[in-house]
Design a protein around this motif. Structure first.
Motif, mmCIF file in Angstrom:
data_model
loop_
_atom_site.group_PDB
_atom_site.id
_atom_site.type_symbol
_atom_site.label_atom_id
_atom_site.label_comp_id
_atom_site.label_asym_id
_atom_site.label_seq_id
_atom_site.Cartn_x
_atom_site.Cartn_y
_atom_site.Cartn_z
ATOM 1 N N PHE A 199 1.119 4.073 -3.000
ATOM 2 C CA PHE A 199 0.703 5.461 -2.811
ATOM 3 C C PHE A 199 1.886 6.423 -2.858
ATOM 4 C CE2 PHE A 199 -3.108 3.272 -2.003
ATOM 5 C CZ PHE A 199 -4.081 4.133 -2.482
ATOM 6 N N ARG A 200 3.058 5.958 -2.520
ATOM 7 C CA ARG A 200 4.255 6.784 -2.652
ATOM 8 C C ARG A 200 4.558 7.014 -4.140
ATOM 9 N NH1 ARG A 200 7.154 3.997 0.522
ATOM 10 N NH2 ARG A 200 7.994 2.589 -1.039
ATOM 11 N N GLU A 217 -11.401 4.604 -5.689
ATOM 12 C CA GLU A 217 -10.681 5.093 -4.521
ATOM 13 C C GLU A 217 -11.595 5.193 -3.302
ATOM 14 O OE1 GLU A 217 -8.674 8.632 -5.946
ATOM 15 O OE2 GLU A 217 -6.963 7.413 -6.574
ATOM 16 N N GLN A 241 -5.874 -0.671 -8.810
ATOM 17 C CA GLN A 241 -4.626 -0.726 -9.566
ATOM 18 C C GLN A 241 -4.844 -1.234 -10.997
ATOM 19 O OE1 GLN A 241 -3.163 1.380 -7.141
ATOM 20 N NE2 GLN A 241 -1.635 0.679 -8.588
ATOM 21 N N GLU A 275 -10.999 3.299 0.155
ATOM 22 C CA GLU A 275 -10.936 4.025 1.429
ATOM 23 C C GLU A 275 -11.943 3.485 2.445
ATOM 24 O OE1 GLU A 275 -9.052 6.222 3.133
ATOM 25 O OE2 GLU A 275 -7.681 5.729 1.503
ATOM 26 N N SER A 291 2.338 6.533 -6.801
ATOM 27 C CA SER A 291 1.258 6.906 -7.728
ATOM 28 C C SER A 291 0.363 8.029 -7.251
ATOM 29 C CB SER A 291 0.394 5.678 -8.039
ATOM 30 O OG SER A 291 -0.314 5.261 -6.887
ATOM 31 N N ALA A 292 0.548 8.497 -6.042
ATOM 32 C CA ALA A 292 -0.447 9.419 -5.489
ATOM 33 C C ALA A 292 0.028 10.860 -5.328
ATOM 34 C CB ALA A 292 -0.939 8.890 -4.143
ATOM 35 N N HIS A 325 0.840 -1.204 0.000
ATOM 36 C CA HIS A 325 0.000 0.000 0.000
ATOM 37 C C HIS A 325 0.874 1.253 0.000
ATOM 38 C CE1 HIS A 325 -3.025 2.948 1.426
ATOM 39 N NE2 HIS A 325 -2.019 3.367 2.169
ATOM 40 N N ASN A 326 1.849 1.298 0.909
ATOM 41 C CA ASN A 326 2.707 2.474 1.020
ATOM 42 C C ASN A 326 3.505 2.711 -0.259
ATOM 43 O OD1 ASN A 326 1.771 2.979 3.590
ATOM 44 N ND2 ASN A 326 3.556 2.107 4.613
#
Length: 166
Positions: free
Chosen positions: A35-36, A140, A116, A144, A38-39, A31-32
């Protein structure tokens, strides 16, 4: 004083809880990383210039979580079928929370993979691309909500940990 059956059951539940914890550690790392990569705007610019992690790699990383969480789910299901009836009331309470937690994290992983897959398709471009801003927002939101659900159950599970880990 606990009987031998209860002690053995607690040990088995501890083993399941440790497997869940290990799976959670792997999920959080994926997850990290996703999100690192792609976010953020910086990651968007890196991907634009071909220096970021490809969406296909992030998709692969998320998909690797599916068999891991399926195996954890199968272990809890087997334990439930084979041992649940011999658990004490408190052990059943903890195990039920643990089972709910496993199901919830499995659902979270599925939502992440779904997100994804859409992002991977979106990264390919082209005229028939299924990715829209609205669809991504929907994926998303589902993800969430799944995260919030597993976190809520996780807090209950942590509060009940003394039943097994005392």
């Amino acid at each position: 004083m606990e009987n031998k059956s209860s002690t053995k059951n607690k040990e088995q539940i501890k083993e399941l809880a440790m497997a869940v914890d290990g799976g959670l550690t792997v999920y959080i790392a994926v997850h990290n990383a996703i999100f690192r990569e792609s976010a953020t705007f910086k990651s968007f610019v890196k991907n634009l210039f071909g220096r970021g992690v490809p969406m296909s790699k992030l998709l692969e990383d998320s998909e690797r979580l599916l068999p891991l969480w399926e195996a954890i789910h199968e272990k809890t299901e087997f334990f439930q079928r084979s041992t649940y009836s011999s658990l004490t009331k408190d052990e059943k309470y903890y195990f039920d929370l643990l089972s709910q937690y496993v199901d919830s994290v499995r659902g979270t992983v599925a939502a992440l993979v779904d997100r994804q897959r859409l992002m991977n398709e979106g990264s390919k471009g082209g005229p028939n691309n299924p990715m829209t801003r609205e669809l991504l927002k929907e994926k998303e939101k589902v993800y969430e909500m799944a995260v919030q659900k597993y976190l809520t159950i996780g807090r209950e599970l942590n509060a009940a940990a003394a039943i097994i880990f005392q």
